[in-house]
Design a protein around this motif. Structure first.
Motif, PDB file in Angstrom:
ATOM      1  N   ILE A   2      -8.440 -10.828  40.355  1.00  0.00           N
ATOM      2  CA  ILE A   2      -8.564 -10.962  38.997  1.00  0.00           C
ATOM      3  C   ILE A   2     -10.078 -11.035  38.451  1.00  0.00           C
ATOM      4  CG2 ILE A   2      -8.048 -13.001  37.188  1.00  0.00           C
ATOM      5  CD1 ILE A   2      -5.604 -13.964  39.210  1.00  0.00           C
ATOM      6  N   SER A   4     -12.160 -12.666  36.197  1.00  0.00           N
ATOM      7  CA  SER A   4     -12.379 -13.444  35.197  1.00  0.00           C
ATOM      8  C   SER A   4     -12.914 -14.751  35.858  1.00  0.00           C
ATOM      9  CB  SER A   4     -11.058 -13.767  34.302  1.00  0.00           C
ATOM     10  OG  SER A   4     -11.294 -14.974  33.497  1.00  0.00           O
ATOM     11  N   LEU A   6     -13.681 -17.741  34.467  1.00  0.00           N
ATOM     12  CA  LEU A   6     -13.303 -18.716  33.663  1.00  0.00           C
ATOM     13  C   LEU A   6     -11.672 -18.967  34.738  1.00  0.00           C
ATOM     14  CD1 LEU A   6     -13.036 -20.895  31.770  1.00  0.00           C
ATOM     15  CD2 LEU A   6     -12.042 -19.434  30.097  1.00  0.00           C
ATOM     16  N   PHE A   7     -10.744 -17.793  34.676  1.00  0.00           N
ATOM     17  CA  PHE A   7      -9.471 -17.954  35.055  1.00  0.00           C
ATOM     18  C   PHE A   7      -9.530 -18.432  36.476  1.00  0.00           C
ATOM     19  CE2 PHE A   7      -5.605 -16.619  37.245  1.00  0.00           C
ATOM     20  CZ  PHE A   7      -4.699 -16.950  36.204  1.00  0.00           C
ATOM     21  N   ASN A   8     -10.830 -17.767  37.321  1.00  0.00           N
ATOM     22  CA  ASN A   8     -10.524 -18.158  38.843  1.00  0.00           C
ATOM     23  C   ASN A   8     -11.235 -19.566  38.915  1.00  0.00           C
ATOM     24  OD1 ASN A   8     -10.202 -15.518  39.551  1.00  0.00           O
ATOM     25  ND2 ASN A   8     -12.366 -14.960  39.702  1.00  0.00           N
ATOM     26  N   MET A  10     -10.335 -22.088  36.801  1.00  0.00           N
ATOM     27  CA  MET A  10      -8.950 -22.691  36.623  1.00  0.00           C
ATOM     28  C   MET A  10      -8.129 -22.787  37.752  1.00  0.00           C
ATOM     29  SD  MET A  10      -5.436 -22.198  35.916  1.00  0.00           S
ATOM     30  CE  MET A  10      -5.362 -20.575  35.396  1.00  0.00           C
ATOM     31  N   LEU A  11      -7.929 -21.525  38.292  1.00  0.00           N
ATOM     32  CA  LEU A  11      -7.181 -21.577  39.370  1.00  0.00           C
ATOM     33  C   LEU A  11      -7.208 -22.120  40.664  1.00  0.00           C
ATOM     34  CD1 LEU A  11      -4.509 -19.819  40.504  1.00  0.00           C
ATOM     35  CD2 LEU A  11      -5.863 -18.031  41.363  1.00  0.00           C
TER      36      LEU A  11
END
Length: 620
Positions: A2, A4, A6-8, A10-11
């Motif tokens: 992934i 991103s 920001l997404f990482n 969050m994950l």
């Protein structure tokens, strides 16, 4: 993968906290769940690679997180906690650590096949356990105070010294193999270590001074401490790598032993931050491992080294270092087995792997695999065995959740006796000997002292108790007790008696923001409950079965019967509270307060039924 950041982020955060919740829900070691989660999203499925995603920011993020975690742990190191344990703790963190370094280095050379230089660097690092792994295990296992205190102190105090030993060994290697490194470099290392300790002590003293003199408002105290911890770590670490851990440890211990009034607020704030950081950082580290690193773990040299560290090095170093102390053989056995490695070992070993490779030590390439093998093996082995072994050695507290009742009176005494009959640990706390007289006569465990006093933390072990009932005649005091213990016990498990003047608006507003959950029914106050006991009301235990359901019980009960709580087959207690009732199911035991005449009627009915059955049996 992934793409991103920001997404990482969050994950990683979601996986860390979800792992904590799953571990709590299914009673598993949290570190194990976090490690598995990181491996799944990282090297196994390749969803994220934090080291590549965060680039140059990866190491600073992990280092600062470790500093905060270590500070939070050292903030709990009050010397009053180790009264009577000073000698074994001192021996373990000094002589025991030295033995573990020597034995570990010998094992790394002769078993893992590392050169002497690399072996002594990694041997120093492997003496660490650390708060990132020890504190979650202690919360899970509920050990008795003595072994818990020893493991906690060792984990926090030895953590920075393990990193310093690795640095010291590296400086010695530099001195021996490099023509450009002189004895001055070694002197600078020792000077930097001393500076870090003194600097951490000064920052701790300065923090206490500005707080006690009122130079910092309450709403800024936690942020100020947060920033000062980062400054203490970063400045010391800038002067000499890895000395920052020593600085924040000394800072935390200084604050812990100055007993300033703001220490509890800081401790709770840092504990919340620490849980979040441990969860995310452990997922980040395991997710950053490569498939090649994981495959090299199965090298027979690495496997043999891990077994050596587990079954020989750790038990032998603890056994030898505690000779002549008052530790029992059972305590030595437990402490000698429990030594999980964690974040510090993983982060520092990766640093030394790259540095040693640059110096020409090709065998340092296996350090990351070796370290992760030891970390994962110890976390799994010790995480799944600490509770079992502690029980076998009688060093664990009973798993049955207990109840602390604050306030000695007729009602609390009878309630405590009923809890004892149900095999539930119970204790009544009160500051008055006079109010404790009926408690002592009834044979109920008690604590004479002010529950809100700072000293209580060191003289009363609250680990066996998951519930607290504030049952004094003062509504405001009950609310204060419940509010004070929210961080330790949790708002859902804190209860207080019904307010005597429910009609007053200010008290109704107060109960929504502070205090505990209101027990039983509206207007069932301290006076009402004690009047019932004095007139002869009794506690009745009723089992709910397939034939005798809860609906039938409600139909048959007397209108004056007061439902108190339900004991679940799992051992959990669910209290009847104002506006909420537990879900009663088959197998539950309901405890109620009922009039004696009703109880006598029930007894007579049972006797008559028994006589009728006996007569029918004789006729047959």
């Amino acid at each position: 993968m992934i793409d991103s950041i920001l997404f990482n982020l969050m994950l990683i955060g979601f996986l860390g906290i979800a792992s904590q919740w799953l571990a709590w829900r299914f009673r598993m070691p949290a570190i194990v769940v976090m490690s598995i989660a990181g491996l799944l999203v990282g090297p196994i499925f390749g969803l994220i690679d934090p080291k590549a995603d965060f680039g140059d920011m990866f190491k600073p993020i992990v280092s600062l997180a470790v500093a905060i975690i270590l500070f939070e742990g050292s903030l709990n190191l009050d010397f009053r906690e180790v009264r009577g344990l000073g000698k074994p703790v001192f021996r373990i963190v000094t002589f025991g650590a030295l033995l573990a370094w020597i034995f570990g280095s010998l094992g790394a050379h002769y078993v893992a096949g590392l050169s002497w230089a690399v072996a002594f660097v990694i041997g120093g690092l492997f003496i660490v356990t650390g708060p990132t792994v020890i504190l979650p295990l202690l919360r899970q296992a509920k050990l008795k105070p003595r072994p818990a205190a020893i493991l906690k102190w060792e984990g926090i105090v030895v953590d920075p010294f393990g990193a310093l030993l690795a640095v010291f060994a590296f400086e010695i290697i530099n001195f021996l193999i490099s023509e450009h490194v002189t004895a001055t470099s070694l002197l600078l290392f020792f000077a930097a270590s001393i500076f870090a300790g003194v600097f951490g002590w000064l920052v701790g003293k300065f923090t206490a001074f500005i707080f006690e003199k009122g130079h910092v408002p309450e709403f800024l105290k936690s942020p100020v401490v947060f920033v000062l911890v980062l400054a203490s770590f970063a400045i010391s670490d800038q002067i000499m790598h890895e000395t920052g851990l020593l600085a924040v440890t000394v800072m935390g211990m200084t604050l812990a032993n100055m007993h300033i009034s703001s220490i509890d607020d800081m401790r709770h704030f840092k504990e919340n931050i620490s849980v979040l950081l441990i969860s995310t950082i452990f997922v980040m580290l395991t997710a950053s491992l490569s498939v090649d690193t994981l495959l090299r773990i199965f090298n027979w040299n690495i496997v043999a080294f891990v077994l050596l560290m587990l079954f020989i090095v750790r038990p032998l170093s603890i056994w030898l270092s505690t000779i002549g102390t008052d530790l029992s053989n059972k305590e030595k056995l437990l402490v000698g087995w429990i030594a999980p490695r964690g974040i510090v070992a993983l982060t520092v070993s990766s640093y030394f792997a790259s540095v040693l490779l640059e110096k020409g030590f090709e065998d340092a390439s296996i350090l990351t695999s070796l370290t992760f093998a030891l970390v994962f093996s110890t976390v799994v082995a010790h995480g799944f065995t600490i509770k079992w072994l502690a029980k076998k050695l009688d060093l664990a507290i009973d798993e049955q959740p207990g109840v602390v009742i604050v306030g000695g009176n007729s009602f609390s005494t009878e309630l405590a006796k009923t809890l004892q009959e149900l095999k539930i640990p119970v204790l009544i706390a009160d500051s008055s000997w006079q109010r404790l007289i009926p408690v002592r006569k009834a044979g109920v465990p008690f604590y004479k002292g002010e529950i809100l006093s700072e000293q209580t933390e060191y003289y009363l072990d609250l680990t066996p108790y998951e519930y607290m009932i504030a049952a004094t005649e003062l509504d405001s005091y009950n609310a204060l007790v419940c509010t004070t213990f929210v961080p330790e016990i949790g708002r859902n498990n804190l209860f207080q008696l019904s307010l005597r003047n429910q009609g007053e608006v200010d008290l109704e507003d107060m109960v929504h923001t502070i205090g505990g959950r209101i027990l039983f029914q509206e207007n069932v106050t301290w006076e009402e409950l004690n009047k019932r006991i004095e007139r002869g009301d009794v506690f009745r235990k009723t089992s709910i079965t397939e034939k005798y359901r809860f609906e039938a019980y409600l139909e048959e009960r007397d209108e004056n019967t007061l439902l108190l709580f339900a004991l679940k087959p799992s051992g959990r207690i669910e209290f009847f509270t104002e506006g909420a009732s537990p879900k009663i199911e088959q197998g539950d035991t309901i405890v109620s307060l009922t009039q004696r005449c009703k109880e006598m009627k029930k007894i007579n009915e049972k006797l008559a039924e028994q006589r009728e059955n006996n007569q029918n049996g004789n006729v047959k």
